[in-house]
Motif scaffolding. Structure first.
Motif, PDB file in Angstrom:
ATOM      1  N   UNK A  12      62.660  30.996  68.726  1.00 26.38           N
ATOM      2  CA  UNK A  12      63.315  32.096  69.452  1.00 26.38           C
ATOM      3  C   UNK A  12      64.802  31.842  69.647  1.00 26.38           C
ATOM      4  N   UNK A  13      65.186  30.582  69.790  1.00 30.52           N
ATOM      5  CA  UNK A  13      66.606  30.274  69.872  1.00 30.52           C
ATOM      6  C   UNK A  13      67.283  30.560  68.524  1.00 30.52           C
ATOM      7  N   UNK A  14      66.592  30.252  67.422  1.00 28.74           N
ATOM      8  CA  UNK A  14      67.125  30.583  66.098  1.00 28.74           C
ATOM      9  C   UNK A  14      67.279  32.093  65.939  1.00 28.74           C
ATOM     10  N   UNK A  15      66.293  32.837  66.393  1.00 26.21           N
ATOM     11  CA  UNK A  15      66.365  34.302  66.284  1.00 26.21           C
ATOM     12  C   UNK A  15      67.477  34.872  67.161  1.00 26.21           C
ATOM     13  N   UNK A  16      67.694  34.239  68.315  1.00 26.71           N
ATOM     14  CA  UNK A  16      68.794  34.689  69.183  1.00 26.71           C
ATOM     15  C   UNK A  16      70.127  34.520  68.460  1.00 26.71           C
ATOM     16  N   UNK A  19      70.650  37.221  66.021  1.00 23.76           N
ATOM     17  CA  UNK A  19      70.699  38.584  66.539  1.00 23.76           C
ATOM     18  C   UNK A  19      69.389  39.330  66.418  1.00 23.76           C
ATOM     19  N   UNK A  20      68.267  38.578  66.349  1.00 20.06           N
ATOM     20  CA  UNK A  20      66.940  39.185  66.237  1.00 20.06           C
ATOM     21  C   UNK A  20      66.208  39.062  67.573  1.00 20.06           C
ATOM     22  N   UNK A  21      65.259  39.955  67.806  1.00 14.17           N
ATOM     23  CA  UNK A  21      64.490  39.866  69.052  1.00 14.17           C
ATOM     24  C   UNK A  21      63.513  38.701  68.989  1.00 14.17           C
ATOM     25  N   UNK A  22      63.162  38.124  70.140  1.00 11.07           N
ATOM     26  CA  UNK A  22      62.300  36.943  70.158  1.00 11.07           C
ATOM     27  C   UNK A  22      60.856  37.251  69.770  1.00 11.07           C
ATOM     28  N   UNK A  23      60.140  36.186  69.440  1.00 12.67           N
ATOM     29  CA  UNK A  23      58.717  36.290  69.122  1.00 12.67           C
ATOM     30  C   UNK A  23      57.892  36.142  70.400  1.00 12.67           C
ATOM     31  N   UNK A  24      56.811  36.869  70.464  1.00 15.43           N
ATOM     32  CA  UNK A  24      55.882  36.707  71.590  1.00 15.43           C
ATOM     33  C   UNK A  24      54.959  35.521  71.367  1.00 15.43           C
ATOM     34  N   UNK A  25      54.717  35.175  70.095  1.00 21.25           N
ATOM     35  CA  UNK A  25      53.846  34.050  69.756  1.00 21.25           C
ATOM     36  C   UNK A  25      54.170  33.578  68.347  1.00 21.25           C
ATOM     37  N   UNK A  29      53.055  39.128  63.813  1.00 21.74           N
ATOM     38  CA  UNK A  29      53.171  39.616  62.439  1.00 21.74           C
ATOM     39  C   UNK A  29      54.527  40.285  62.222  1.00 21.74           C
ATOM     40  N   UNK A  30      55.562  39.436  62.012  1.00 20.61           N
ATOM     41  CA  UNK A  30      56.918  39.934  61.759  1.00 20.61           C
ATOM     42  C   UNK A  30      57.581  39.106  60.653  1.00 20.61           C
ATOM     43  N   UNK A  31      58.445  39.740  59.911  1.00 21.12           N
ATOM     44  CA  UNK A  31      59.117  39.064  58.811  1.00 21.12           C
ATOM     45  C   UNK A  31      59.970  37.877  59.268  1.00 21.12           C
ATOM     46  N   UNK A  32      60.720  37.985  60.366  1.00 19.00           N
ATOM     47  CA  UNK A  32      61.499  36.821  60.805  1.00 19.00           C
ATOM     48  C   UNK A  32      60.629  35.590  61.055  1.00 19.00           C
ATOM     49  N   UNK A  33      59.431  35.776  61.622  1.00 17.71           N
ATOM     50  CA  UNK A  33      58.546  34.631  61.845  1.00 17.71           C
ATOM     51  C   UNK A  33      58.102  34.017  60.529  1.00 17.71           C
ATOM     52  N   UNK A  34      57.799  34.855  59.555  1.00 17.05           N
ATOM     53  CA  UNK A  34      57.378  34.337  58.251  1.00 17.05           C
ATOM     54  C   UNK A  34      58.516  33.578  57.567  1.00 17.05           C
ATOM     55  N   UNK A  35      59.735  34.034  57.744  1.00 19.13           N
ATOM     56  CA  UNK A  35      60.891  33.347  57.159  1.00 19.13           C
ATOM     57  C   UNK A  35      61.090  31.988  57.818  1.00 19.13           C
ATOM     58  N   UNK A  36      60.983  31.941  59.139  1.00 15.26           N
ATOM     59  CA  UNK A  36      61.104  30.666  59.845  1.00 15.26           C
ATOM     60  C   UNK A  36      59.985  29.711  59.441  1.00 15.26           C
ATOM     61  N   UNK A  37      58.785  30.227  59.258  1.00 11.13           N
ATOM     62  CA  UNK A  37      57.666  29.398  58.790  1.00 11.13           C
ATOM     63  C   UNK A  37      57.968  28.813  57.402  1.00 11.13           C
ATOM     64  N   UNK A  38      58.585  29.614  56.555  1.00  9.07           N
ATOM     65  CA  UNK A  38      58.888  29.130  55.200  1.00  9.07           C
ATOM     66  C   UNK A  38      59.933  28.018  55.239  1.00  9.07           C
ATOM     67  N   UNK A  39      60.872  28.109  56.183  1.00  4.69           N
ATOM     68  CA  UNK A  39      61.858  27.030  56.351  1.00  4.69           C
ATOM     69  C   UNK A  39      61.146  25.756  56.804  1.00  4.69           C
ATOM     70  N   UNK A  40      60.231  25.904  57.749  1.00  3.37           N
ATOM     71  CA  UNK A  40      59.429  24.765  58.207  1.00  3.37           C
ATOM     72  C   UNK A  40      58.670  24.138  57.033  1.00  3.37           C
TER      73      UNK A  40
END
Length: 210
Positions: A12-16, A19-25, A29-40
């Motif tokens: 969520x700090x990365x998304x902040x 300029x993206x809204x934070x994740x609830x979990x 099911x959002x593209x930004x979360x999938x992108x962060x997962x791919x970086x991981x």
């Protein structure tokens, strides 16, 4: 903070920063979360652990030589490297890490030396060390967040100015995390000078009688 909570926090700090809204979990099911997962998944945590001698990820072990490996010449003994090795900080001949091993070589996934036992201090990716996100200091968590943000810029179609800004933040956060981490190290005393040593009959009292 649990490891899952720490991961959500730096996501969520990365998304902040992006300029993206934070994740609830972590399963939202959002593209930004999938992108962060791919970086991981691409080895980001190993990369950031490699960038410093982080105290929270530091592990010390003693190793005995591998009898199944016989060096063809030179040093007599071979040692298997630990699977969780990220970055070596010291190799010593004693368990108190006061005497560096200056006579060893690193080749083909092994350490070679003439000592039958060595003591190694290193940054570890073990789940109880570097990969235990609950151990991460806030400065390191913020540094990791900035790294994830910088790696996600292109995939999220961010502007060049945004990418440059995040890279600048990444550089400053890395510097801050390194500085705070170094303050956590034990105080190291300088060795006695010749004049002081001579007052004790030529023996340094920190030599433990050797």
């Amino acid at each position: 903070m649990t490891p899952a909570a720490a991961r959500l926090a730096f996501y969520n700090e990365a998304l902040r920063l992006l300029g993206e809204r934070p994740l609830a979990s972590l399963t939202e099911n959002r593209e930004p979360r999938r992108i962060l997962d791919s970086v991981w998944d691409a080895g980001a945590i190993d990369y950031v652990l490699e960038q410093g001698q982080w105290q929270f990820a530091m592990r010390t072990i003693s190793l005995t030589y591998s009898p199944s490996v016989e060096p063809p010449f030179g040093y007599r003994f071979a040692f298997d490297k630990p699977e969780d090795l990220i970055r070596v900080t010291s190799v010593c001949t004693d368990e108190y890490f006061t005497t560096p091993n200056l006579n060893y070589t690193d080749e083909a996934g092994f350490w070679f030396t003439d000592d039958e036992t060595i003591y190694v201090k290193y940054v570890s990716s073990h789940v109880n060390y570097g990969y235990d996100l609950s151990l991460w200091p806030q400065t390191f968590l913020k540094y990791v967040a900035a790294y994830f943000a910088s790696e996600s810029c292109s995939a999220l179609n961010k502007s060049e100015s945004t990418e440059q800004k995040i890279r600048s933040i990444l550089k400053e956060r890395h510097k801050d995390a390194m500085a705070k981490d170094s303050m956590a190290e034990p105080t190291k005393m300088l060795p006695m000078g010749r004049w002081v040593t001579s007052r004790y009959g030529g023996i340094n009292r920190r030599d433990r009688g050797r």
